[in-house]
Design a protein around this motif. Structure first.
Motif, mmCIF file in Angstrom:
data_model
loop_
_atom_site.group_PDB
_atom_site.id
_atom_site.type_symbol
_atom_site.label_atom_id
_atom_site.label_comp_id
_atom_site.label_asym_id
_atom_site.label_seq_id
_atom_site.Cartn_x
_atom_site.Cartn_y
_atom_site.Cartn_z
ATOM 1 N N ASP A 128 0.827 -1.210 0.000
ATOM 2 C CA ASP A 128 0.000 0.000 0.000
ATOM 3 C C ASP A 128 0.858 1.256 0.000
ATOM 4 O OD1 ASP A 128 -2.257 -1.553 0.005
ATOM 5 O OD2 ASP A 128 -2.568 -1.417 2.175
ATOM 6 N N SER A 132 0.914 4.733 -2.448
ATOM 7 C CA SER A 132 0.599 6.046 -1.892
ATOM 8 C C SER A 132 1.796 6.982 -1.816
ATOM 9 C CB SER A 132 -0.004 5.882 -0.492
ATOM 10 O OG SER A 132 0.928 5.279 0.388
ATOM 11 N N ARG A 133 2.995 6.454 -1.542
ATOM 12 C CA ARG A 133 4.139 7.328 -1.307
ATOM 13 C C ARG A 133 5.184 7.282 -2.412
ATOM 14 N NH1 ARG A 133 6.492 7.541 4.609
ATOM 15 N NH2 ARG A 133 7.300 9.435 3.636
#
Length: 212
Positions: A128, A132-133
């Motif tokens: 995840d 996201s990053r």
């Protein structure tokens, strides 16, 4: 008389001790997985007491955060800066990515097994976080640059810029992740990093060309 130190408290070069612990944690996370690695085992690998792990990091979650912030993010940031310095030619972008990735993987042999365990595998602890990053820093940036080159007529119109990024990651990462297997099969020590980079770039060059 010298006062004995309190159990678990650091002495000497604290930053060096902390780096050694982070090295041990990174290696453990890569080779046995984040979920399976224990703070006690990491401490034993680093040659310190579990109390010292707790002193510097507190718990495994904060240790994983340190891995992300201090080991993974700098690699992605460095790659993003490298790509931003390259012009709009798609071959130059591909070359910068392939060479940069190869250098990162060669200098950080823990990265391929960590990628396989914690990103590719279902339930990986970093999957995840990748979306996201990390994705905006390199994959999305690279796909946008390829799309711009394609709109300008400098990239084969049959290629999907997004899938090109997926292909590039696979073509560079997989040989390093599977290195112990294929090197044992072919037993060819001359296939080093530079030979691998040249092969990948030669394989890609014809497919990226725009037909006359």
């Amino acid at each position: 008389m010298t006062r004995p130190r309190s159990p678990g408290r650091p002495t000497g070069d604290s930053q060096l001790q902390r780096e050694r612990l982070l090295d041990a944690a990174t290696d453990a996370f890569a080779h046995i997985g984040i979920h399976a690695a224990s703070l006690r085992g990491i401490a034993q690998q680093a040659g310190v007491t579990p109390a010292l792990v707790n002193y510097y990091f507190g718990n495994k979650e904060r240790l994983v955060d340190a891995l992300v912030e201090e080991r993974l993010l700098p690699l992605f940031q460095g790659m993003a800066e490298r790509l931003q310095q390259v012009g709009d030619d798609p071959l130059d972008l591909v070359s910068a990515f392939v060479r940069g990735m190869s250098a990162n993987l060669s200098r950080n042999p823990w990265l391929p097994p960590l990628w396989v365990r914690e990103v590719l595998c279902e339930g990986g602890a970093l999957r995840d976080m990748l979306a996201s990053r990390f994705a905006p820093m390199v994959p999305i940036l690279l796909a946008e640059r390829f799309a711009k080159a394609q709109a300008g007529g400098r990239l084969n119109p049959d290629i999907d810029p997004r899938l090109l990024v997926v292909s590039l990651v696979g073509m560079v990462m997989l040989p390093y992740a599977a290195g112990p297997i294929w090197r044992g099969i072919f037993a060819t020590p001359e296939l080093g990093d530079e030979a691998m980079v040249k092969h990948i770039l030669a394989l890609l060059e014809r497919g990226l060309e725009v037909k006359p």
